[in-house]
Scaffold this active site. Structure first.
Site, short mmCIF file in Angstrom:
data_model
loop_
_atom_site.label_atom_id
_atom_site.label_comp_id
_atom_site.label_asym_id
_atom_site.label_seq_id
_atom_site.Cartn_x
_atom_site.Cartn_y
_atom_site.Cartn_z
N LYS A 82 0.84 -1.19 0.00
CA LYS A 82 0.00 0.00 0.00
C LYS A 82 0.88 1.24 0.00
CE LYS A 82 -2.85 3.01 2.52
NZ LYS A 82 -2.19 3.97 1.68
N GLY A 130 -6.18 6.01 4.52
CA GLY A 130 -6.16 5.28 5.79
C GLY A 130 -7.10 4.08 5.80
N SER A 180 4.17 7.86 10.10
CA SER A 180 4.23 8.67 11.32
C SER A 180 4.13 7.81 12.58
CB SER A 180 3.08 9.68 11.30
OG SER A 180 1.85 8.98 11.28
N GLU A 228 8.94 1.87 10.86
CA GLU A 228 9.95 2.90 10.61
C GLU A 228 9.24 4.24 10.69
OE1 GLU A 228 13.12 0.42 8.00
OE2 GLU A 228 12.14 2.10 7.00
N GLY A 240 8.95 8.47 12.54
CA GLY A 240 9.54 9.81 12.41
C GLY A 240 10.74 10.03 13.32
N CYS A 245 12.85 11.32 6.92
CA CYS A 245 12.72 10.83 8.29
C CYS A 245 13.98 11.15 9.07
CB CYS A 245 12.45 9.34 8.30
SG CYS A 245 13.63 8.43 7.32
N GLU A 301 -1.68 20.51 4.29
CA GLU A 301 -1.84 20.75 5.74
C GLU A 301 -0.53 21.13 6.40
OE1 GLU A 301 -3.14 18.23 3.65
OE2 GLU A 301 -2.80 16.67 5.13
N GLU A 345 8.49 16.98 15.41
CA GLU A 345 8.99 16.77 14.04
C GLU A 345 8.40 17.86 13.12
OE1 GLU A 345 7.70 13.22 11.80
OE2 GLU A 345 9.77 12.97 11.14
P1 NAD Z 1 1.32 8.50 7.72
O1 NAD Z 1 1.44 7.82 9.03
O2 NAD Z 1 0.32 9.62 7.60
O3 NAD Z 1 0.94 7.47 6.58
C1 NAD Z 1 1.71 6.33 6.30
C2 NAD Z 1 0.88 5.27 5.65
O4 NAD Z 1 -0.09 4.78 6.58
C3 NAD Z 1 0.11 5.74 4.42
O5 NAD Z 1 0.17 4.76 3.42
C4 NAD Z 1 -1.31 5.88 4.97
O6 NAD Z 1 -2.31 5.79 4.00
C5 NAD Z 1 -1.36 4.74 5.97
N1 NAD Z 1 -2.40 4.84 7.00
C6 NAD Z 1 -2.97 5.97 7.52
N2 NAD Z 1 -3.86 5.63 8.47
C7 NAD Z 1 -3.87 4.28 8.56
C8 NAD Z 1 -4.58 3.35 9.36
N3 NAD Z 1 -5.48 3.73 10.26
N4 NAD Z 1 -4.31 2.04 9.20
C9 NAD Z 1 -3.40 1.62 8.31
N5 NAD Z 1 -2.71 2.46 7.51
C10 NAD Z 1 -2.93 3.77 7.63
O7 NAD Z 1 2.77 9.00 7.36
P2 NAD Z 1 3.28 9.81 6.08
O8 NAD Z 1 2.79 11.22 6.16
O9 NAD Z 1 3.02 9.07 4.84
O10 NAD Z 1 4.86 9.79 6.29
C11 NAD Z 1 5.57 10.76 7.00
C12 NAD Z 1 6.14 10.17 8.26
O11 NAD Z 1 6.89 9.00 7.95
C13 NAD Z 1 7.13 11.09 8.96
O12 NAD Z 1 6.89 11.05 10.34
C14 NAD Z 1 8.47 10.47 8.62
O13 NAD Z 1 9.48 10.80 9.53
C15 NAD Z 1 8.15 9.02 8.61
N6 NAD Z 1 9.14 8.26 7.83
C16 NAD Z 1 10.00 7.42 8.48
C17 NAD Z 1 10.96 6.70 7.78
C18 NAD Z 1 11.95 5.81 8.48
O14 NAD Z 1 12.65 5.07 7.78
N7 NAD Z 1 12.06 5.83 9.78
C19 NAD Z 1 11.04 6.85 6.39
C20 NAD Z 1 10.14 7.70 5.75
C21 NAD Z 1 9.19 8.40 6.48
#
Ligand code: NAD
Length: 454
Positions: A153, A186, A205, A226, A228, A261, A307, A358
């Site tokens: 996904k 989501g 996140s 993985e 934030g 990240c 946002e 963050e």
């Molecule tokens: P997000 O948590 O908003 O979304 C991530 C994924 O989760 C998306 O595919 C989203 O559709 C899905 N999702 C949302 N709600 C869900 C639910 N209830 N159940 C299942 N899946 C759901 O994050 P984002 O905005 O896409 O990414 C940004 C964040 O990711 C930042 O905090 C960043 O630091 C982190 N990040 C971490 C790494 C790492 O390697 N540590 C790498 C890249 C990004």
């Protein structure tokens, strides 16, 4: 679902979202396919990934353009990301056979013992948009090599890239009943949590990651997160070239428009070199070209999510009211597109959200510190634990600081980098488990112990 270009706010394309029913159908389809895939010899599975590796290069112009249009990434950085993803894939191609081979523990004893690595089954790869190729390949490449089926996904903000990935995997010989994209927001992710999958691999996140961990806890299957970070960078007063360090720190803070990240999210500088550091940092920040991400000279594109603009503005205003001085930027740009100026706040401190939450955008706070002890206290003052960087002439002095960091990664005289050969992992609110390196190969298989007598 509409795919919107964050640089122009135009609708690029409309795509049909998956429903719980279509996701269930995809799962059923993969159930058969995964068993057959697991029986395909490892060399053959790796050979399909080799084709994917080649296709990424052949199609890179088209892929980079889509990535830039969909997430706003400056196009040069889109190329860098595709090349970086290929390097990671190369690591998996070269190293998987070694780490997935059966391991003889005792061959001479009356009871011979060995470990065999078996696939987990069908896993969910719920991914983020900021580096869809890099964070994607961390999961689906070793998962496929390991013999798993993957319900992938992509983030709703990088759906078109996800569709490219699926198309190229199929062209490479990955069967359609082994890998399947799940399109949506989501709710589509939630539908994956409701299925009886064999592992959940999430990038995103903290908030969503924690929710996924809670929702899937009862399944007793591997869950890796993985998440934030609020990654600190500390500059000691013995650095030889303050200007070069300031330039490196700026690059670490604003690369990918600050949406990494492991972006440098807060900077601490020792008082003796503080003014010189700030001087270069601000001068260089003002030179950054913000604008159309399709131009090769652009270094700052739009942020990917609308946002984020009021969120960043709020962080900057909060810092201003708490004594921060804004020496560059501070506002979003008027007109179309989600652009925010590269913003430097000095005289920052930990009463400010800018130094504790963050940011995920091109804004950065710089705080003056008197010595290593104060720096360590401040660096550790966070619920996150992804990376921490130290700049110093002395490895011995830097190591004293690095040892005290409760982070998955530490850097000496570098920052904001990931190596395919090293484990990528976050501690505390930055995650659970590791991808990349041999840890990230073994993460997608389960050991079976053989006791053989006779
Ligand atoms: P997000 O948590 O908003 O979304 C991530 C994924 O989760 C998306 O595919 C989203 O559709 C899905 N999702 C949302 N709600 C869900 C639910 N209830 N159940 C299942 N899946 C759901 O994050 P984002 O905005 O896409 O990414 C940004 C964040 O990711 C930042 O905090 C960043 O630091 C982190 N990040 C971490 C790494 C790492 O390697 N540590 C790498 C890249 C990004």
């Amino acid at each position: 679902m509409q795919i919107i270009n964050p640089a122009t706010e135009e609708v690029i394309q409309e795509v049909a979202e998956d429903t719980p029913e279509t996701i269930q159908e995809k799962y059923q389809f993969l159930k058969e396919g995964q068993k057959q895939w697991a029986a395909v010899p490892l060399v053959q599975r790796i050979s399909a990934i080799e084709k994917f590796y080649a296709l990424l290069d052949e199609r890179k112009d088209e892929l980079a353009e889509t990535l830039t249009k969909e997430v706003g990434k400056p196009v040069q950085q889109s190329y860098n990301e595709i090349n970086g993803a290929r390097k990671r894939i190369e690591y998996f191609i070269k190293n998987s056979a070694k780490w997935l081979a059966e391991e003889w523990i005792t061959e001479e004893d009356a009871t011979r013992e060995k470990i065999v690595y078996e696939p987990l089954g069908i896993i969910a790869n719920i991914s983020a948009w900021n580096y869809p190729y890099l964070v994607g390949v961390n999961v689906f490449i070793p998962a496929l090599i390991g013999g798993n089926g993957v319900l992938y996904k992509p983030s709703e903000y990088s759906t078109l890239t996800g569709l490219h990935i699926q198309r190229l995997l199929y062209l490479s010989g990955i069967p359609e009943n082994v890998f399947s994209i799940v399109i949506g927001k989501g709710a589509a992710g939630q539908a994956l949590l409701d299925l009886p999958l064999d592992g959940y691999f999430f990038t995103g996140s903290y908030r969503t990651g924690k929710y996924i961990a809670e929702q899937t806890a009862g399944k007793l299957v591997p869950v890796q997160l993985e998440l934030g970070g609020k990654d600190p960078l500390y500059v000691m007063d013995d650095v030889e070239d303050v200007k070069a360090v300031a330039e490196a720190a700026l690059e670490g803070a604003v690369y990918n428009t600050g949406q990494s990240c492991c972006a440098v999210e807060r900077i601490y500088v020792q008082e003796k070199i503080y003014d010189a550091f700030v001087d270069t940092f601000v001068t260089e920040a003002k030179k950054l070209i913000t604008g159309n991400p399709l131009n090769r000279e652009t270094s700052i594109g739009p942020v990917s999510r609308k946002e984020q603009l009021p969120f960043l503005k709020e962080q900057v205003e909060d810092a201003r009211t708490r004594g921060g001085k804004i020496l560059s930027g501070g506002n979003s740009l008027p007109g179309k597109g989600y652009f925010f100026e590269p913003t430097v706040v000095v005289d920052a401190n930990h009463s400010m959200k800018l130094m504790t939450e963050e940011s995920f955008g091109p804004v950065i706070g710089i705080q003056k510190v008197k010595d290593d002890n104060e720096a360590v206290e401040l660096m550790k003052d966070t619920p996150y634990g992804l990376t921490a960087a130290v700049y110093s002439k002395s490895l011995e002095r830097a190591e004293k600081v690095m040892k005290q960091m409760d982070t998955g990664t530490v850097y000496w005289n570098c920052c904001d980098r990931v190596s395919a050969a090293l484990p990528w992992s976050g501690r505390k609110n930055s995650g659970l488990g590791a991808t990349l390196s041999y840890h990230g190969i073994r993460a997608f298989v389960q050991p079976k112990a053989y006791h053989l007598r006779g």
